[in-house]
Design a protein around this motif. Sequence first.
Motif, PDB file in Angstrom:
ATOM      1  N   HIS A  20       1.205  17.845 -19.204  1.00 41.04           N
ATOM      2  CA  HIS A  20       0.322  17.421 -19.143  1.00 41.04           C
ATOM      3  C   HIS A  20       0.123  15.995 -18.433  1.00 41.04           C
ATOM      4  O   HIS A  20      -0.429  15.495 -17.907  1.00 41.04           O
ATOM      5  N   LEU A  21       1.090  14.857 -18.771  1.00 38.23           N
ATOM      6  CA  LEU A  21       0.604  13.829 -18.790  1.00 38.23           C
ATOM      7  C   LEU A  21       1.090  13.099 -16.621  1.00 38.23           C
ATOM      8  O   LEU A  21       1.251  12.610 -16.019  1.00 38.23           O
ATOM      9  N   ARG A  22       2.494  14.322 -16.224  1.00 35.41           N
ATOM     10  CA  ARG A  22       2.210  14.146 -15.007  1.00 35.41           C
ATOM     11  C   ARG A  22       1.691  15.048 -14.065  1.00 35.41           C
ATOM     12  O   ARG A  22       0.792  14.424 -13.085  1.00 35.41           O
ATOM     13  N   GLU A  23       0.152  15.831 -14.447  1.00 33.82           N
ATOM     14  CA  GLU A  23      -0.086  16.617 -14.060  1.00 33.82           C
ATOM     15  C   GLU A  23      -1.918  15.831 -14.124  1.00 33.82           C
ATOM     16  O   GLU A  23      -2.852  15.820 -13.220  1.00 33.82           O
ATOM     17  N   HIS A  24      -1.576  15.148 -14.926  1.00 35.67           N
ATOM     18  CA  HIS A  24      -3.609  14.878 -14.961  1.00 35.67           C
ATOM     19  C   HIS A  24      -3.101  13.360 -15.365  1.00 35.67           C
ATOM     20  O   HIS A  24      -4.316  13.268 -15.756  1.00 35.67           O
ATOM     21  N   GLY A  25      -2.411  12.583 -14.966  1.00 34.91           N
ATOM     22  CA  GLY A  25      -2.306  11.419 -15.190  1.00 34.91           C
ATOM     23  C   GLY A  25      -2.611  11.054 -16.707  1.00 34.91           C
ATOM     24  O   GLY A  25      -2.067  11.407 -17.775  1.00 34.91           O
ATOM     25  N   PRO A  26      -2.370   9.653 -16.736  1.00 27.20           N
ATOM     26  CA  PRO A  26      -2.713   8.795 -18.039  1.00 27.20           C
ATOM     27  C   PRO A  26      -3.759   9.634 -18.984  1.00 27.20           C
ATOM     28  O   PRO A  26      -4.568   9.767 -18.815  1.00 27.20           O
ATOM     29  N   MET A  27      -3.633   9.537 -20.349  1.00 28.46           N
ATOM     30  CA  MET A  27      -3.943  10.269 -21.343  1.00 28.46           C
ATOM     31  C   MET A  27      -4.190   9.957 -22.255  1.00 28.46           C
ATOM     32  O   MET A  27      -3.391   8.766 -23.322  1.00 28.46           O
ATOM     33  N   THR A  28      -4.876   9.245 -23.308  1.00 27.86           N
ATOM     34  CA  THR A  28      -5.135   9.180 -24.487  1.00 27.86           C
ATOM     35  C   THR A  28      -5.310   9.410 -26.232  1.00 27.86           C
ATOM     36  O   THR A  28      -4.524  11.181 -25.316  1.00 27.86           O
ATOM     37  N   ARG A  29      -4.557   9.442 -27.181  1.00 23.60           N
ATOM     38  CA  ARG A  29      -4.453  10.439 -27.905  1.00 23.60           C
ATOM     39  C   ARG A  29      -5.926  11.755 -28.027  1.00 23.60           C
ATOM     40  O   ARG A  29      -5.375  12.886 -28.216  1.00 23.60           O
ATOM     41  N   SER A  30      -6.772  10.950 -27.893  1.00 24.27           N
ATOM     42  CA  SER A  30      -7.532  11.839 -27.648  1.00 24.27           C
ATOM     43  C   SER A  30      -7.796  12.601 -27.396  1.00 24.27           C
ATOM     44  O   SER A  30      -8.114  13.933 -27.339  1.00 24.27           O
ATOM     45  N   GLU A  31      -7.398  11.898 -25.545  1.00 26.35           N
ATOM     46  CA  GLU A  31      -7.770  13.316 -24.720  1.00 26.35           C
ATOM     47  C   GLU A  31      -6.307  14.297 -24.825  1.00 26.35           C
ATOM     48  O   GLU A  31      -7.060  15.363 -25.207  1.00 26.35           O
ATOM     49  N   ILE A  32      -5.545  13.789 -25.743  1.00 22.99           N
ATOM     50  CA  ILE A  32      -3.926  14.821 -25.459  1.00 22.99           C
ATOM     51  C   ILE A  32      -4.306  15.713 -26.431  1.00 22.99           C
ATOM     52  O   ILE A  32      -4.380  16.987 -26.496  1.00 22.99           O
ATOM     53  N   GLY A  33      -5.504  15.238 -27.830  1.00 23.77           N
ATOM     54  CA  GLY A  33      -5.747  16.679 -28.906  1.00 23.77           C
ATOM     55  C   GLY A  33      -6.789  17.061 -28.028  1.00 23.77           C
ATOM     56  O   GLY A  33      -6.636  18.578 -28.461  1.00 23.77           O
ATOM     57  N   THR A  34      -7.697  17.139 -27.465  1.00 23.77           N
ATOM     58  CA  THR A  34      -8.828  17.885 -27.053  1.00 23.77           C
ATOM     59  C   THR A  34      -8.198  18.980 -25.698  1.00 23.77           C
ATOM     60  O   THR A  34      -8.629  19.794 -25.516  1.00 23.77           O
ATOM     61  N   ALA A  35      -7.191  18.022 -25.348  1.00 25.44           N
ATOM     62  CA  ALA A  35      -6.554  19.559 -23.914  1.00 25.44           C
ATOM     63  C   ALA A  35      -5.692  20.286 -25.061  1.00 25.44           C
ATOM     64  O   ALA A  35      -5.417  21.205 -24.064  1.00 25.44           O
ATOM     65  N   THR A  36      -5.107  19.908 -25.628  1.00 21.31           N
ATOM     66  CA  THR A  36      -3.512  20.520 -26.045  1.00 21.31           C
ATOM     67  C   THR A  36      -4.606  21.568 -27.574  1.00 21.31           C
ATOM     68  O   THR A  36      -4.108  22.911 -27.976  1.00 21.31           O
ATOM     69  N   GLY A  37      -4.830  20.922 -28.429  1.00 27.71           N
ATOM     70  CA  GLY A  37      -5.861  21.541 -29.808  1.00 27.71           C
ATOM     71  C   GLY A  37      -4.933  21.122 -30.530  1.00 27.71           C
ATOM     72  O   GLY A  37      -5.072  21.287 -31.443  1.00 27.71           O
ATOM     73  N   MET A  61      -5.682   1.029 -21.496  1.00 28.44           N
ATOM     74  CA  MET A  61      -6.359   2.075 -20.745  1.00 28.44           C
ATOM     75  C   MET A  61      -8.284   1.716 -20.496  1.00 28.44           C
ATOM     76  O   MET A  61      -8.383   1.009 -21.886  1.00 28.44           O
ATOM     77  N   PRO A  62      -9.112   1.618 -19.743  1.00 20.05           N
ATOM     78  CA  PRO A  62     -10.588   0.953 -19.758  1.00 20.05           C
ATOM     79  C   PRO A  62     -11.047   2.486 -20.808  1.00 20.05           C
ATOM     80  O   PRO A  62     -11.109   3.286 -20.094  1.00 20.05           O
ATOM     81  N   SER A  63     -12.368   1.685 -21.441  1.00 22.34           N
ATOM     82  CA  SER A  63     -13.256   2.727 -22.220  1.00 22.34           C
ATOM     83  C   SER A  63     -14.189   3.585 -21.154  1.00 22.34           C
ATOM     84  O   SER A  63     -14.925   1.984 -21.069  1.00 22.34           O
ATOM     85  N   PRO A  64     -14.480   4.045 -21.765  1.00 18.28           N
ATOM     86  CA  PRO A  64     -15.202   5.107 -20.750  1.00 18.28           C
ATOM     87  C   PRO A  64     -16.650   4.561 -21.294  1.00 18.28           C
ATOM     88  O   PRO A  64     -17.303   4.439 -20.236  1.00 18.28           O
ATOM     89  N   THR A  65     -16.832   4.557 -22.434  1.00 23.35           N
ATOM     90  CA  THR A  65     -18.010   3.449 -22.810  1.00 23.35           C
ATOM     91  C   THR A  65     -18.104   1.642 -22.765  1.00 23.35           C
ATOM     92  O   THR A  65     -19.269   0.847 -22.380  1.00 23.35           O
ATOM     93  N   GLY A  66     -17.973   1.557 -22.011  1.00 28.29           N
ATOM     94  CA  GLY A  66     -17.395  -0.182 -21.665  1.00 28.29           C
ATOM     95  C   GLY A  66     -16.541  -0.953 -23.048  1.00 28.29           C
ATOM     96  O   GLY A  66     -16.927  -2.639 -23.138  1.00 28.29           O
ATOM     97  N   GLY A  67     -16.635  -0.673 -23.749  1.00 25.72           N
ATOM     98  CA  GLY A  67     -16.195  -0.502 -25.437  1.00 25.72           C
ATOM     99  C   GLY A  67     -15.068  -1.578 -24.881  1.00 25.72           C
ATOM    100  O   GLY A  67     -14.156  -1.999 -24.130  1.00 25.72           O
ATOM    101  N   ARG A  68     -13.929  -1.764 -26.609  1.00 29.27           N
ATOM    102  CA  ARG A  68     -12.541  -1.803 -26.525  1.00 29.27           C
ATOM    103  C   ARG A  68     -11.939  -1.090 -25.575  1.00 29.27           C
ATOM    104  O   ARG A  68     -12.055   0.068 -25.782  1.00 29.27           O
ATOM    105  N   PRO A  69     -10.384  -1.794 -24.674  1.00 27.77           N
ATOM    106  CA  PRO A  69      -9.765  -0.845 -23.619  1.00 27.77           C
ATOM    107  C   PRO A  69      -9.347  -0.203 -25.041  1.00 27.77           C
ATOM    108  O   PRO A  69      -8.839  -0.538 -25.911  1.00 27.77           O
TER     109      PRO A  69
END
Length: 433
Positions: A20-37, A61-69
Motif C-alpha cells: 500500500h505504501l509503495r503504490e499509494h504513497g504516504p498514508m496516515t494511520r487512519s488512511e491505512i485503516g480505511t484502506a485495509t479494514g 503530512m498536511p491536514s486535509p482540513t487545514g488543522g494540525r499536521p
Amino acid sequence: MDKSVENIDISAGTVELLTHLREHGPMTRSEIGTATGWARPTVNKRIDELTAIGIAQPLTMPSPTGGRPAQGFAFNPSCAHILAIDIATTATTIALCDLDGRPVLVRTVSAGAENEPDETLDMICGAADAMLTGKLASRTDTGAVIGNDEVPVTVNDPATTDEGITATATPRLFAVSVAVTTRVETVTGNIIQAPVMQHWENRHLREFFADRYHVPAFIENDANARALCKAYQLAADGEHIVPHLLYVHAGMGLGAGIISSGSIMHGAFGAAGDIGHIHVFGRIGEHSLCRCGNTGCVEATAGGWAILPALQTQGKPVHTLDEVVELATHGDIETVQLIRQAGRLIGDVISACVNMLNPSCIVVGGELSHCGELLLNGIRERVWARAQPLATKSLRIESCNDEARTGIVGLAYVAIDQGLTSLEMLQDFARQQ
C-alpha cells in the motif's frame, strides 16, 4: 542485532501494508485503516514492524482540513540497495540501486559473456566488493554514464582517508540481480543452450552470488529485464505498468522480453522470447546456417553476427556493430541495404508475435537499434502489413534510447517486484538487522 527488532514477526499483513505504501504513497494511520479494514492496534503493530526494520519511515503530512499536521508513514527506498549486474557480450555494468530502482552508484568492467566465466566473475566481484565496502578511488574513478546521466561513484557521507580513497557508508544489501545474454532456466537459474555463453552453461550463478553476498539472488535474461523496465517507464498516467509489452533486442543476436498481464513471461522452462530462432518468412536467408545448428533462423541473416561478416566480405573495414551503425548513419549504400533488409526480416517475426501476443507497445533495443529509422522503418512496414488490424489498432513501435540505464533499472525491478512482495524475503531482511 538491535534488540528493538529482535522479536519482529513480519506477517503477510505487514507485506500488504508495504505494498500500500509503495503504490499509494504516504498514508496516515487512519488512511491505512480505511484502506485495509484493519483495527487500530493491527495498524499500529504493522507500522511498527516496518519502521523498526527501516523500510518505512514516519513523516509529517498536511491536514486535509487545514488543522494540525498529521503523522504519516512512507516507504523508505533508501534503506537498502539492489546489486544489479548486467553481463553483456564484452563488458559488464554493475550498479547499486535503491528500492525504487534508481541507480546511485555505477561501475563498468571490461569483461563479459565472451570471457571465461572465472575471469569475468573475478572482475565483477572485485568491483562490487569495492562499491559495497565504500572503497572507491576518488582520484581516478569518475563514474559511469547511464543513458544521458552521469551517475556518481560515491554514495552518502563521503570522507577521505589517508590513502586518498573515498570511504562511504557501507550500503545495506537487499538482493543481487544479474542479467545474462541468453535464456535462463526458470527453476534453477542456470544458463542453458547458450551459443554466446557456452562456457557459462550450468554455472550456478544464483547460488554463487547468494553465497557470496548472503542475500537472495535473481538471474534473468537481459531482454526480460529491459522489458520490465520499459513496462514501468512507459506506463500512462493512472497506470502502474504497461500490461502487455514486447521488448526486442537487435544486437549480435536477436531475442525478446515479453510482458504479459504485467509480468515477465518465462514460459515453462525459461525459453520464452527466443525469437532469433524463428524461421525466416520467404527466400532471403532460408538456407543460412545459424549458430544453433539449424538453417533459416532469422538471426542468421538479420543478427549482427551475420551482418558483420557480410560487410567484411564486401571489403568494409568493420569489426564491431558500432562501426556498422556508423557506416549506416553516414549513408554507406551496402550497409543501409543490409540494415533495411534486417529490419524487414525482424519485422516479419515481430508481426507473428503481435498476432499471438497482442502487445500495446513494442520497444526495439540493442546495438542495431542505433541505426534508428533505417531499422525501424522496415520493422514497421512488415508489422503494419502482416499483423491483424485489431492487434495493431493502438500499437506503438519505438526504439530504446537509454539501454544501459534500462538494463540496470530493469534488473532492480526484477528483485524489487519479487522481493518486496515476498514474506520470506522480508522476514530474512528483518533478521539481518
